[in-house]
Design a protein around this motif. Sequence first.
Motif, PDB file in Angstrom:
ATOM      1  N   GLU A  23       0.892   5.511  -0.538  1.00  0.00           N
ATOM      2  CA  GLU A  23       0.094   6.735  -0.635  1.00  0.00           C
ATOM      3  C   GLU A  23       0.987   7.903  -1.040  1.00  0.00           C
ATOM      4  OE1 GLU A  23      -3.084   7.438   2.253  1.00  0.00           O
ATOM      5  OE2 GLU A  23      -2.381   5.652   3.321  1.00  0.00           O
ATOM      6  N   ASN A  24       0.469   8.702  -1.973  1.00  0.00           N
ATOM      7  CA  ASN A  24       1.118   9.951  -2.398  1.00  0.00           C
ATOM      8  C   ASN A  24       2.524   9.729  -2.974  1.00  0.00           C
ATOM      9  OD1 ASN A  24      -1.109  11.524  -1.495  1.00  0.00           O
ATOM     10  ND2 ASN A  24      -0.341  11.268   0.607  1.00  0.00           N
ATOM     11  N   VAL A  48       0.860  -1.180   0.000  1.00  0.00           N
ATOM     12  CA  VAL A  48       0.000   0.000   0.000  1.00  0.00           C
ATOM     13  C   VAL A  48       0.898   1.233   0.000  1.00  0.00           C
ATOM     14  CG1 VAL A  48      -1.740   1.334   1.231  1.00  0.00           C
ATOM     15  CG2 VAL A  48      -1.867  -1.163   1.223  1.00  0.00           C
ATOM     16  N   THR A  95       1.060   8.577  -7.182  1.00  0.00           N
ATOM     17  CA  THR A  95      -0.394   8.750  -7.231  1.00  0.00           C
ATOM     18  C   THR A  95      -0.938   8.883  -5.819  1.00  0.00           C
ATOM     19  OG1 THR A  95      -0.797   6.363  -7.164  1.00  0.00           O
ATOM     20  CG2 THR A  95      -0.503   7.384  -9.337  1.00  0.00           C
ATOM     21  N   PRO A  96      -2.171   9.383  -5.677  1.00  0.00           N
ATOM     22  CA  PRO A  96      -2.738   9.518  -4.335  1.00  0.00           C
ATOM     23  C   PRO A  96      -2.796   8.196  -3.571  1.00  0.00           C
ATOM     24  CG  PRO A  96      -4.012  10.796  -5.907  1.00  0.00           C
ATOM     25  CD  PRO A  96      -3.042   9.991  -6.705  1.00  0.00           C
ATOM     26  N   PHE A  97      -3.050   7.101  -4.305  1.00  0.00           N
ATOM     27  CA  PHE A  97      -3.139   5.801  -3.614  1.00  0.00           C
ATOM     28  C   PHE A  97      -2.835   4.689  -4.596  1.00  0.00           C
ATOM     29  CE2 PHE A  97      -5.320   1.974  -2.180  1.00  0.00           C
ATOM     30  CZ  PHE A  97      -4.919   1.914  -0.850  1.00  0.00           C
ATOM     31  N   TYR A  98      -2.117   3.652  -4.119  1.00  0.00           N
ATOM     32  CA  TYR A  98      -1.808   2.473  -4.925  1.00  0.00           C
ATOM     33  C   TYR A  98      -1.744   1.261  -4.003  1.00  0.00           C
ATOM     34  CZ  TYR A  98       0.918  -0.977  -7.528  1.00  0.00           C
ATOM     35  OH  TYR A  98       1.349  -2.128  -8.119  1.00  0.00           O
TER      36      TYR A  98
END
Length: 254
Positions: free
Chosen positions: A54-55, A52, A58-61
Amino acid sequence: MLRSCVAVTVAMIIHEGRSNKLSSPLDLSHPLNNDTQYWIPEEKFYITNRVVVENSPTPFYAANSFVGHEHCGTHLDAPYHYCKTGWKVDEIPLQRLISPGLYIDVSDKVNHCNFVLTPQHLDTWASSHGHIPKGAILLINFGWWTRYDDRLDYFGNLTMPYCFPGISLAAADWIVKFGGIYGVGLDTPSLDPGNSYDFPVHDTLLKNNIFGIENVNFNGTQLKNARFNVIAMPMKITGGSGAPCRLVVIQSEL
């Protein structure tokens, strides 16, 4: 994939001239996780890595890795599982995986863990349902799905011989001779009863290109015979002897 399969099923019903109203799809498969049941406890489905981020950027992956046996949880046994010349899981014709459903509930007759489905059960079921369509998937409810979360209760023993219901060899012969049954699903760990060592039901059904679906999760569902369609979507493993399977039924409301 699920949407396209549902569309195909609806198109089939319209093509056949039916005007039945369709109910919402019902999922008859157990989830895959680290508690998924398998014949040999050590060979299971495992989430090996969870990522996981974040930022960045991308904002979330999120992405997970997993390992698992072909025959774990709710899964399909391809004919190749017990027949050298049988279809492998990626060779089963798609129309056999999207078919009308047949349903037999013997849960009220199961009085011990070695209970088996017999030709007498099938004769009674067949005579009480009138016309039974050919080209269908037969689902058998032993009421055993309620035990799934407890391995000892579900298998009846921690090692072989196990103790759970299954299909008798005579009943398997009945299914083959009846003709037009593409697959057989049931809510136990095996097509054969738990005390079997040589698995003659597997041999009889699979060598006739009748696939099996084991560990079905009926989850309290009551199906109306010949009034539902089955969508069985195993992972398309090249050369596979079987695969985890998402099993969905869509009932019609007359």
